[in-house]
Write a protein that holds these residues in place. Structure first.
Motif, short mmCIF file in Angstrom:
data_model
loop_
_atom_site.label_atom_id
_atom_site.label_comp_id
_atom_site.label_asym_id
_atom_site.label_seq_id
_atom_site.Cartn_x
_atom_site.Cartn_y
_atom_site.Cartn_z
N PHE A 183 0.89 -1.18 0.00
CA PHE A 183 0.00 0.00 0.00
C PHE A 183 0.91 1.21 0.00
O PHE A 183 2.11 1.09 0.31
CB PHE A 183 -0.95 0.01 1.22
N ASP A 214 4.22 3.57 8.43
CA ASP A 214 3.43 2.34 8.22
C ASP A 214 3.59 1.95 6.77
O ASP A 214 3.21 2.71 5.88
CB ASP A 214 1.97 2.62 8.59
N ASP A 225 3.38 -5.89 6.25
CA ASP A 225 2.74 -4.70 6.82
C ASP A 225 3.36 -4.47 8.19
O ASP A 225 3.31 -5.36 9.05
CB ASP A 225 1.23 -4.98 6.94
N ILE A 226 3.97 -3.32 8.38
CA ILE A 226 4.63 -3.01 9.66
C ILE A 226 4.45 -1.53 9.96
O ILE A 226 4.39 -0.71 9.04
CB ILE A 226 6.15 -3.36 9.60
N THR A 227 4.33 -1.19 11.24
CA THR A 227 4.35 0.21 11.65
C THR A 227 5.35 0.40 12.78
O THR A 227 5.40 -0.41 13.71
CB THR A 227 2.97 0.67 12.18
N GLU A 320 -1.73 -4.24 15.84
CA GLU A 320 -1.38 -2.84 15.66
C GLU A 320 -2.24 -1.86 16.46
O GLU A 320 -3.01 -1.10 15.90
CB GLU A 320 -1.44 -2.47 14.17
N GLU A 334 3.05 -1.80 14.99
CA GLU A 334 2.42 -2.92 14.28
C GLU A 334 3.44 -3.97 13.92
O GLU A 334 4.47 -3.67 13.32
CB GLU A 334 1.76 -2.40 13.00
ZN ZN Z 1 0.22 -1.18 8.50
#
Ligand code: ZN
Ligand code: ZN
Length: 358
Positions: A183, A214, A225-227, A320, A334
């Motif tokens: 994204f 993010d 997907d990481i924050t 998250e 996250e």
């Molecule tokens: Zn994310």
């Protein structure tokens, strides 16, 4: 891989009394067939599997979906009518979450005397539990995201804009071999961090600001997907307090994840920590979502409003929690985890200490 998936799908369809299923949604089509084209329909019966594609995709479909009978259509309705007659199908399921009213009308018009039966997220349920090959791709996508975070720590400094940081994240992950981003990266500095889904702007990072990052990438079709939230310069007392709170909430949720745990209870494990500190209203979104071919998959859905449902070993989802204070900023942390029989494996490995940059 396809064979096992078809077998499991057929078992579900038999259970639900659906003699055949028509699948046109892109990710489900790809999951069932291995075909990556952007258009086409899959028809699964008890003993046949067809992939209907237009002229552009005939060769690609044959190559990528060897387990399927590939049929070319020029007018989909006409070909569908022929195929249903040939297979003597009087009742066919359609994916009710993906078919528009207009498409349903077209299906009904195409084949008179065929009953179209709305079917729930049966393929999504299969997709929720990942196979070893899928886990390996997600793990690699997480590894690249972790590397991108390490890289971005070298780039962050007062004076750089949110947009430049986002661009560098994307550039780095693609240069390291990602197919693309899962994204558009979120880079939200200072008060903009209070917007959980902020778009990067030309706002300049300033000393003392928290920055929410993010992001994620796609490897061989599978997402990460990481924050992480970091501070430019020194963290003040409030930044530290909110950060520690969100981290404690995240750790409580990670402790609660295991096969058999209710997805709503895992959300609650984090929420209870934030509520006890008086910030319940400032954590307005769910704790997590499934991740795989798509960056937001459901099931699982770890949320107050989700149905009560046990997590299963092999599911991959985000954890998250966040706290968002309008006018001040936000903190979100996250990780992506793989559910196991007795807990979870954390797939994203970047440090969760509050990092002060510069
Ligand atoms: Zn994310
Ligand atoms: Zn997420």
């Amino acid at each position: 891989m396809t064979e096992g998936r078809l077998q499991r799908l057929r078992a579900i369809l038999a259970q639900e009394g659906v003699p055949a299923l028509l699948v046109g949604s892109p990710y489900n089509r790809r999951y069932l067939t291995g075909f990556w084209g952007t258009a086409g329909y899959v028809l699964i019966t008890a003993d046949r599997q067809l992939l209907l594609v237009d002229f552009r995709y005939v060769e690609q479909a044959k190559e990528q979906a060897p387990a399927f009978e590939v049929r070319r259509f020029d007018r989909f309705g006409e070909t569908l009518k022929q195929v249903l007659a040939e297979l003597n199908l009087r009742e066919v399921g359609f994916e009710k979450a993906h078919v528009t009213y207009q498409q349903l009308e077209a299906l009904q018009a195409a084949a008179e005397g065929v009953a179209w039966k709305p079917v729930g997220p049966v393929v999504e349920r299969l997709r929720a539990v990942k196979e070893p090959e899928e886990l390996a791709r997600i793990q690699e996508a997480c590894r690249l995201a972790d590397a991108a975070f390490e890289r971005i720590l070298q780039v962050l400094r007062p004076g750089i804009t949110e947009r430049e940081v986002a661009l560098e994240l994307e550039f780095f992950m693609r240069r390291q071999g990602a197919d693309g981003v899962s994204f558009d990266p979120i880079v939200a500095a200072g008060p903009r961090g209070a917007l959980p889904h902020a778009r990067p702007t030309d706002a300049v990072l300033q000393a003392g600001q928290l920055v929410v990052l993010d992001f994620g990438c796609i490897v061989d079709g599978y997402c990460s997907d990481i924050t992480r939230t970091v501070v430019i310069g020194k963290a003040d007392g409030r930044a530290r307090e909110i950060y520690e709170l969100v981290l404690r909430a995240q750790e409580a949720a990670l402790q609660a994840v295991k096969a058999g745990a209710d997805q709503v209870a895992v959300d609650q494990a984090a929420r209870a920590v934030i509520e006890a500190a008086g910030y319940g209203d400032q954590f307005g979104h769910g704790l997590g979502h499934g991740v795989g071919l798509e960056v937001h998959e459901d099931p699982p859905r770890l949320n107050r409003t989700a149905p009560s449902q046990p997590l299963e070993a092999g599911m991959v989802h985000s954890v998250e929690p966040g706290v968002y204070l309008p006018g001040w900023g936000g903190v979100r942390i996250e990780d992506l985890v793989q559910v196991t029989e007795d807990g979870c494996r954390i797939l994203t490995q970047s440090s969760k200490e509050l990092l002060e940059i510069g």
